[in-house]
Design a protein around this motif. Sequence first.
Motif, PDB file in Angstrom:
ATOM      1  N   HIS A  61       1.146  -1.069   0.020  1.00 30.63           N
ATOM      2  CA  HIS A  61      -0.034  -0.066   0.021  1.00 30.63           C
ATOM      3  C   HIS A  61       1.056   1.301   0.344  1.00 30.63           C
ATOM      4  O   HIS A  61       1.821   1.500   1.368  1.00 30.63           O
ATOM      5  N   ASP A  62       1.055   2.237  -0.830  1.00 28.06           N
ATOM      6  CA  ASP A  62       1.566   3.388  -1.174  1.00 28.06           C
ATOM      7  C   ASP A  62       0.888   4.548  -0.472  1.00 28.06           C
ATOM      8  O   ASP A  62      -0.156   4.948  -1.285  1.00 28.06           O
ATOM      9  N   TYR A  63       1.748   4.960   0.518  1.00 28.98           N
ATOM     10  CA  TYR A  63       1.488   6.255   1.620  1.00 28.98           C
ATOM     11  C   TYR A  63       2.342   7.059   1.502  1.00 28.98           C
ATOM     12  O   TYR A  63       2.856   7.595   2.412  1.00 28.98           O
ATOM     13  N   ARG A  64       3.142   7.125  -0.038  1.00 29.31           N
ATOM     14  CA  ARG A  64       4.429   8.399   0.266  1.00 29.31           C
ATOM     15  C   ARG A  64       3.835   9.463   0.615  1.00 29.31           C
ATOM     16  O   ARG A  64       2.447   9.479  -0.015  1.00 29.31           O
ATOM     17  N   GLY A  65       4.615  10.010   1.070  1.00 28.22           N
ATOM     18  CA  GLY A  65       3.772  11.565   1.358  1.00 28.22           C
ATOM     19  C   GLY A  65       3.264  11.640   2.940  1.00 28.22           C
ATOM     20  O   GLY A  65       2.826  12.631   3.311  1.00 28.22           O
ATOM     21  N   LYS A  66       3.130  10.675   3.075  1.00 31.59           N
ATOM     22  CA  LYS A  66       2.521  10.393   4.571  1.00 31.59           C
ATOM     23  C   LYS A  66       3.646   9.740   5.757  1.00 31.59           C
ATOM     24  O   LYS A  66       4.226   9.384   5.796  1.00 31.59           O
ATOM     25  N   LEU A  67       2.673  10.235   6.844  1.00 25.97           N
ATOM     26  CA  LEU A  67       3.875   9.531   7.989  1.00 25.97           C
ATOM     27  C   LEU A  67       2.624   8.511   9.056  1.00 25.97           C
ATOM     28  O   LEU A  67       2.031   8.781   9.167  1.00 25.97           O
ATOM     29  N   LEU A  68       3.280   7.031   8.928  1.00 22.62           N
ATOM     30  CA  LEU A  68       3.653   6.002   9.360  1.00 22.62           C
ATOM     31  C   LEU A  68       3.586   5.930  11.208  1.00 22.62           C
ATOM     32  O   LEU A  68       4.541   6.003  10.845  1.00 22.62           O
TER      33      LEU A  68
END
Length: 439
Positions: A61-68
């Motif tokens: 799952h691509d959440y690049r640009g966000k913080l996990l």
Amino acid sequence: MPPNLQAYRGSLLHFLADPAFSSDAHVYHADGLLIVADGKVQAAGDYASLHATLPIGTPVHDYRGKLLMPGFIDTHVHYPQTDMIASPADGLLPWLETYTFPTERQFEDPAHAGQVAEFFLDELLRCGTTTAMVYCTVHPQSVDAFFSASEQRGLRMVAGKVLMDRNCPEFLRDTAEGGARDTEALIQRWHKRGRALYAITPRFAPTSTDAQLHLAGELARAYPDTFIQTHVSENKAECAWVHELFPQARSYIDVYDSVGLLRPRSMYGHCIWLDETDRARMAASGAAAAICPTSNLFLGSGLFDFAAADRAGMALSLASDVGGGSSFSMLQTMNEAYKVARLKGSYLPALRMFYLATLGAARSMQLEGVIGNFAAGAEADFIVLDPAATPLLARRNRAWQESGASLEELLFALALLGDDRAVAATYAAGQPVYQRAAR
């Protein structure tokens, strides 16, 4: 491929220690990968190092640009007060009598309790809170309704029936023996069932007789892996009342200590008007403080002393205290905690605020390794934060990226400018339980 194997790409942040006392407290991967299977964290690290280890066909799952990061943990909140949040009063005790007690009366109806529990959990998840220590009402059915709703969602929750056998309306009053009997039955029904954990819950010392507090202590000794939750030293009028009711006690915290309610897995809301002896005793006992800044400011109760608590070595966490608190959002709670600290002459870095809402809370609850960070084997409760969730955050984030500023500055902007809109997604035990609607 292991069953239910999933991977999530984005910036990763979690904690290994308290940033106030360790220079290696956090782990951050600008381009990271979180690997989850069967509801547990399998690995967390750099994408470049971990992606080649994934079996072919693993969903990423691509959440690049966000913080996990790990889901937020709220260590003191009242689900029955959802419908009376933001009710005006000139202090804690009038607020209880005018709004809280009449609202809680409605929870004798299981259908009402269930409806409020569903909405309350929706709000927590929308704000990125995956675990909470929750006060129900005096009615056992309010506990059943809450745990039934959280069980359906697969959430790690702690909750308990309020014990209250004096100084409250007759319609909310139990008895020392009846309250203990109901509590033990609820412990046997819910504690460690799925992800549910039970908290023995005297509301606060003024609403319990000596007999009720002693029976609560007996239950705490009989069930040592349960939690304890209550209030202490919230405002000066309350402290004076406790002194009148318990003249033999050295202090408010001593009332609880004398009956065996000060121990690991005990969470004390507020802790504003403690003295040095109280703080040292809390630290030595393993009890923890739930700091409730939005509630303390709203009710005019006082300012938590972070410096004094740190000198004593107290375990600390952050909490919303809805409905005295004015927001379900732990980001908004951080916002107010920062200001409270400044007014008391302390400074709270953003890294520490995020620690207190994740691993710090898990440690306070004696649940490190279960929730609170991305250690291998921990339960995969995590959230996705969007640094560009609002026009102002987006502009601030662009400036941050262009200046090459620090992680601390990014987190500080999220804490001071963020709210529920900054939460893009929430996962519990590896399953999506909230997704923000597309803008």
